[in-house]
Design a protein around this motif. Structure first.
Motif, mmCIF file in Angstrom:
data_model
loop_
_atom_site.group_PDB
_atom_site.id
_atom_site.type_symbol
_atom_site.label_atom_id
_atom_site.label_comp_id
_atom_site.label_asym_id
_atom_site.label_seq_id
_atom_site.Cartn_x
_atom_site.Cartn_y
_atom_site.Cartn_z
ATOM 1 N N ARG A 107 0.836 -1.203 0.000
ATOM 2 C CA ARG A 107 0.000 0.000 0.000
ATOM 3 C C ARG A 107 0.873 1.257 0.000
ATOM 4 O O ARG A 107 0.595 2.224 -0.730
ATOM 5 C CB ARG A 107 -0.933 -0.002 1.215
ATOM 6 N N THR A 108 1.915 1.248 0.811
ATOM 7 C CA THR A 108 2.835 2.388 0.831
ATOM 8 C C THR A 108 3.433 2.633 -0.550
ATOM 9 O O THR A 108 3.545 3.783 -1.005
ATOM 10 C CB THR A 108 3.963 2.153 1.845
ATOM 11 N N LEU A 109 3.800 1.556 -1.233
ATOM 12 C CA LEU A 109 4.387 1.693 -2.563
ATOM 13 C C LEU A 109 3.372 2.241 -3.561
ATOM 14 O O LEU A 109 3.716 3.079 -4.404
ATOM 15 C CB LEU A 109 4.925 0.342 -3.037
ATOM 16 N N CYS A 110 2.125 1.783 -3.482
ATOM 17 C CA CYS A 110 1.094 2.292 -4.390
ATOM 18 C C CYS A 110 0.823 3.776 -4.136
ATOM 19 O O CYS A 110 0.543 4.529 -5.076
ATOM 20 C CB CYS A 110 -0.203 1.497 -4.219
ATOM 21 N N ASN A 111 0.905 4.181 -2.885
ATOM 22 C CA ASN A 111 0.584 5.573 -2.526
ATOM 23 C C ASN A 111 1.756 6.530 -2.706
ATOM 24 O O ASN A 111 1.581 7.741 -2.554
ATOM 25 C CB ASN A 111 0.102 5.639 -1.081
ATOM 26 N N THR A 112 2.938 5.984 -3.033
ATOM 27 C CA THR A 112 4.134 6.819 -3.211
ATOM 28 C C THR A 112 4.569 6.755 -4.670
ATOM 29 O O THR A 112 5.089 5.734 -5.119
ATOM 30 C CB THR A 112 5.289 6.324 -2.311
ATOM 31 N N PRO A 113 4.363 7.805 -5.446
ATOM 32 C CA PRO A 113 4.758 7.774 -6.868
ATOM 33 C C PRO A 113 6.222 7.414 -7.025
ATOM 34 O O PRO A 113 7.085 7.940 -6.314
ATOM 35 C CB PRO A 113 4.462 9.203 -7.342
ATOM 36 N N ARG A 114 6.525 6.518 -7.998
ATOM 37 C CA ARG A 114 7.895 6.009 -8.121
ATOM 38 C C ARG A 114 8.231 5.557 -9.539
ATOM 39 O O ARG A 114 8.805 4.482 -9.734
ATOM 40 C CB ARG A 114 8.106 4.837 -7.138
ATOM 41 N N PRO A 115 7.891 6.347 -10.559
ATOM 42 C CA PRO A 115 8.384 5.961 -11.886
ATOM 43 C C PRO A 115 9.899 6.057 -11.925
ATOM 44 O O PRO A 115 10.525 6.718 -11.085
ATOM 45 C CB PRO A 115 7.731 6.993 -12.810
ATOM 46 N N SER A 116 10.498 5.409 -12.892
ATOM 47 C CA SER A 116 11.960 5.418 -12.996
ATOM 48 C C SER A 116 12.477 6.851 -13.038
ATOM 49 O O SER A 116 11.953 7.698 -13.762
ATOM 50 C CB SER A 116 12.391 4.683 -14.262
ATOM 51 N N GLY A 117 13.509 7.099 -12.227
ATOM 52 C CA GLY A 117 14.086 8.422 -12.145
ATOM 53 C C GLY A 117 13.436 9.321 -11.113
ATOM 54 O O GLY A 117 13.896 10.438 -10.882
ATOM 55 N N HIS A 118 12.364 8.829 -10.491
ATOM 56 C CA HIS A 118 11.629 9.621 -9.489
ATOM 57 C C HIS A 118 11.391 8.785 -8.228
ATOM 58 O O HIS A 118 10.304 8.794 -7.668
ATOM 59 C CB HIS A 118 10.299 10.096 -10.063
ATOM 60 N N GLU A 119 12.434 8.099 -7.767
ATOM 61 C CA GLU A 119 12.311 7.219 -6.610
ATOM 62 C C GLU A 119 12.666 7.908 -5.301
ATOM 63 O O GLU A 119 12.612 7.285 -4.235
ATOM 64 C CB GLU A 119 13.209 5.987 -6.779
ATOM 65 N N ALA A 120 13.046 9.188 -5.344
ATOM 66 C CA ALA A 120 13.591 9.863 -4.154
ATOM 67 C C ALA A 120 12.604 9.870 -2.992
ATOM 68 O O ALA A 120 12.997 9.652 -1.832
ATOM 69 C CB ALA A 120 14.007 11.287 -4.502
ATOM 70 N N ALA A 121 11.314 10.125 -3.266
ATOM 71 C CA ALA A 121 10.334 10.183 -2.184
ATOM 72 C C ALA A 121 10.201 8.822 -1.508
ATOM 73 O O ALA A 121 10.075 8.736 -0.277
ATOM 74 C CB ALA A 121 8.980 10.643 -2.717
ATOM 75 N N LEU A 122 10.239 7.755 -2.302
ATOM 76 C CA LEU A 122 10.133 6.416 -1.720
ATOM 77 C C LEU A 122 11.384 6.077 -0.921
ATOM 78 O O LEU A 122 11.290 5.497 0.169
ATOM 79 C CB LEU A 122 9.901 5.379 -2.817
ATOM 80 N N VAL A 123 12.564 6.427 -1.423
ATOM 81 C CA VAL A 123 13.800 6.182 -0.674
ATOM 82 C C VAL A 123 13.743 6.878 0.675
ATOM 83 O O VAL A 123 14.076 6.287 1.722
ATOM 84 C CB VAL A 123 15.022 6.655 -1.482
ATOM 85 N N ALA A 124 13.297 8.119 0.686
ATOM 86 C CA ALA A 124 13.210 8.856 1.951
ATOM 87 C C ALA A 124 12.224 8.191 2.907
ATOM 88 O O ALA A 124 12.478 8.098 4.123
ATOM 89 C CB ALA A 124 12.795 10.297 1.680
ATOM 90 N N ALA A 125 11.097 7.714 2.373
ATOM 91 C CA ALA A 125 10.105 7.047 3.215
ATOM 92 C C ALA A 125 10.658 5.754 3.804
ATOM 93 O O ALA A 125 10.419 5.437 4.986
ATOM 94 C CB ALA A 125 8.837 6.759 2.404
ATOM 95 N N LEU A 126 11.422 5.013 3.022
ATOM 96 C CA LEU A 126 11.989 3.756 3.516
ATOM 97 C C LEU A 126 13.081 4.014 4.547
ATOM 98 O O LEU A 126 13.214 3.260 5.519
ATOM 99 C CB LEU A 126 12.545 2.933 2.353
ATOM 100 N N GLU A 127 13.846 5.066 4.363
ATOM 101 C CA GLU A 127 14.862 5.400 5.363
ATOM 102 C C GLU A 127 14.204 5.806 6.690
ATOM 103 O O GLU A 127 14.679 5.405 7.766
ATOM 104 C CB GLU A 127 15.745 6.527 4.840
ATOM 105 N N ALA A 128 13.115 6.563 6.601
ATOM 106 C CA ALA A 128 12.407 6.950 7.828
ATOM 107 C C ALA A 128 11.828 5.714 8.512
ATOM 108 O O ALA A 128 11.871 5.590 9.751
ATOM 109 C CB ALA A 128 11.308 7.952 7.500
ATOM 110 N N TRP A 129 11.292 4.798 7.718
ATOM 111 C CA TRP A 129 10.751 3.558 8.272
ATOM 112 C C TRP A 129 11.861 2.739 8.938
ATOM 113 O O TRP A 129 11.687 2.204 10.035
ATOM 114 C CB TRP A 129 10.070 2.753 7.170
ATOM 115 N N ALA A 130 13.016 2.648 8.276
ATOM 116 C CA ALA A 130 14.142 1.892 8.838
ATOM 117 C C ALA A 130 14.600 2.504 10.161
ATOM 118 O O ALA A 130 14.900 1.776 11.120
ATOM 119 C CB ALA A 130 15.298 1.853 7.835
#
Length: 488
Positions: A18-41
């Motif tokens: 669900r987090t992945l679906c709600n976080t836009p992540r086309p190729s070249g635009h993964e920065a928001a997801l990376v930040a979310a995963l770092e915060a989760w970690a």
């Protein structure tokens, strides 16, 4: 959004998806997801770091008593293919993916779903979070830009990863495990072609070829499906009898997705328009007969334009030369493997094709189990399009993954699969660009396999994942990690 996903099982996996679906992540635009995963970690207490390219690694220490087990690297890519149905407004850099369940499958509403490789990533995060899982040292490797260039894997830092076993979770068939894959390269063709103004006696027609299934340019390349660029070029070829001159062309959006739609404008003598339109109608029927049930949705619409476009059409000789080169270009399966029955050895996808103001651009993706065959196919493009004065570049080459049927990791997987599901998995080699080939070239000591849930229609808005296969995939992944934790 997508709250219904958290009611599915296994809940840990679907919550992360669900987090992945709600976080836009086309190729070249993964920065928001990376930040979310770092915060989760950080919230989970896991260490994390990135290499110079931006690939993300999370680490979790072994369960007490399992410190001597071999280190396991769980690997997936964060980006997804951005494809939407024609007329479906969706900004992949801003809008979440809207999902729904139908007949035991999860779908997206008018777009790609991102199960490739979102479910693999979600499963990795679930493994890290699972409090009851017994495991050895774990590393989660999340790469970037896999779908467009393999950039994350190609630029992965050397001497960074610590584990000796790698589980790539980017496969898409239930009951199968992959131990080899094709390598590939992008072939970029560019040219500036001569043009001349629309004559007083010429009229412009607009042609739209739509309704094809599309699909993954590796795993679906052998399917009886049409390539919109290949088929619209045939239409243009048929119009040469009427002295048609190509004005513009737009077909396909990604080099690794079989094009579903293509659009062109041509100028031709006004007294030939009726005959040209009749020819297009007849050709639509012939193409539908050729495609049969494999791609029965094909539609070709053509109409006169009341206003002349500002862009000049190509000169007649340049238009004929370009259409001939495109018609002759390799497309689809080139050769089946002699050593791995039923597997495509070499193929090419005419993925993205455009002509605007006389500027030609073509991006094709060549794949093969043999790196030498990739080089040979790319050279054919250079030879062919060199004849029309085009500049041809071969970029983003990546190696294949040579199978190792004697892999100890494979043996463990097969035994666990048989014990858990009652039968051994089918051992496969895939005609797609898994990152394993690149990772193996950088870390040759790695013992690797790839597996995943059942996904169909990847790289197209028809993408869907079977819910029951996700449960099976999760059970198999957990059991395998626990088996590996007992090894020394």
């Amino acid at each position: 959004m997508n709250a219904h996903l958290e009611a599915l099982t296994p809940s840990l996996v679907w919550r992360h998806f669900r987090t992945l679906c709600n976080t836009p992540r086309p190729s070249g635009h993964e920065a928001a997801l990376v930040a979310a995963l770092e915060a989760w970690a950080d919230a989970q207490g896991f260490t994390h770091d990135r290499d110079a390219f931006g690939n993300l690694r999370l680490r979790k220490p072994a369960t007490p008593g399992c410190e001597a087990a071999p280190g396991v690297i769980l690997q997936g890519h964060l980006d997804m293919v951005a494809q939407a149905n024609s007329g479906h407004a969706h900004d992949f850099t801003r809008d979440p993916i809207s999902t729904y369940v139908a007949d035991g499958w999860l779908h997206a509403d008018g777009t790609t779903l991102g199960a490739d490789n979102g479910l693999g990533v979600a499963a990795i995060l679930a493994v890290l979070e699972d409090p009851d899982l017994r495991h050895g040292p774990l590393e989660a490797l999340f790469t970037l830009e896999e779908e467009t260039s393999m950039g994350g894997a190609l630029n992965l830092a050397d001497d960074w990863l610590e584990g000796s076993l790698l589980l790539n979770l980017d496969s898409e068939d239930r009951g199968e495990v992959y131990i080899g894959c094709a390598g590939g390269a992008d072939v970029e063709v560019d040219a500036q072609l001569p043009s001349s103004a629309v004559n007083d006696h010429e009229q412009v027609i607009d042609i739209a070829l739509t309704g094809l299934k599309g699909g993954h340019s590796g795993m679906d390349i052998h399917q009886p499906r049409g390539n919109a660029n290949r088929l619209l070029v045939r239409v243009l070829r048929s119009l040469e009898a009427f002295d048609a001159r190509l004005i513009s062309y737009h077909g396909g959006t990604l080099r690794n997705a079989i094009p579903r739609e293509a659009f062109a404008q041509v100028a031709l003598p006004a007294d030939e328009v009726d005959a040209a339109l009749t020819t297009i109608v007849a050709l639509e029927t012939r193409l539908l007969n050729e495609l049969g049930s494999g791609d029965s949705g094909l539609k070709i619409a053509a109409q006169r334009l009341t206003e002349v476009p500002e862009t000049e059409p190509l000169r007649l000789d340049a238009s004929a030369m370009l259409v001939a080169a495109l018609h002759a270009a390799p497309c689809g399966v080139e050769r089946m493997s002699a050593d791995v029955p039923g597997v495509v050895e070499t193929s090419n996808n005419l993925g993205v094709l455009s002509l605007e103001k006389g500027r030609l651009h073509l991006c094709a993706l060549v794949r093969s189990l043999h790196d030498s065959a990739v080089e040979a196919m790319a050279d054919r493009f250079q030879a062919l399009f060199g004849l029309i004065g085009a500049r041809v570049k071969v970029e983003n080459s990546y190696p294949g993954w040579a199978p190792n049927p004697d892999s100890a990791l494979l043996a463990t997987f097969k035994a666990r699969h048989a014990a858990l599901l009652g039968h051994e998995p089918d051992v496969k080699v895939i005609h797609a660009g898994l990152e394993c080939g690149i990772l193996g070239s950088k870390y040759p000591h790695l013992d690797m396999i790839s597996f995943g849930p059942l996904i169909r229609g990847a790289h197209s808005p028809d993408e869907r994942v079977e819910l029951a296969s996700v449960e099976e995939f999760w059970s198999m992944l957990r059991a395998l990690i626990e088996d590996l934790a007992t090894q020394r």
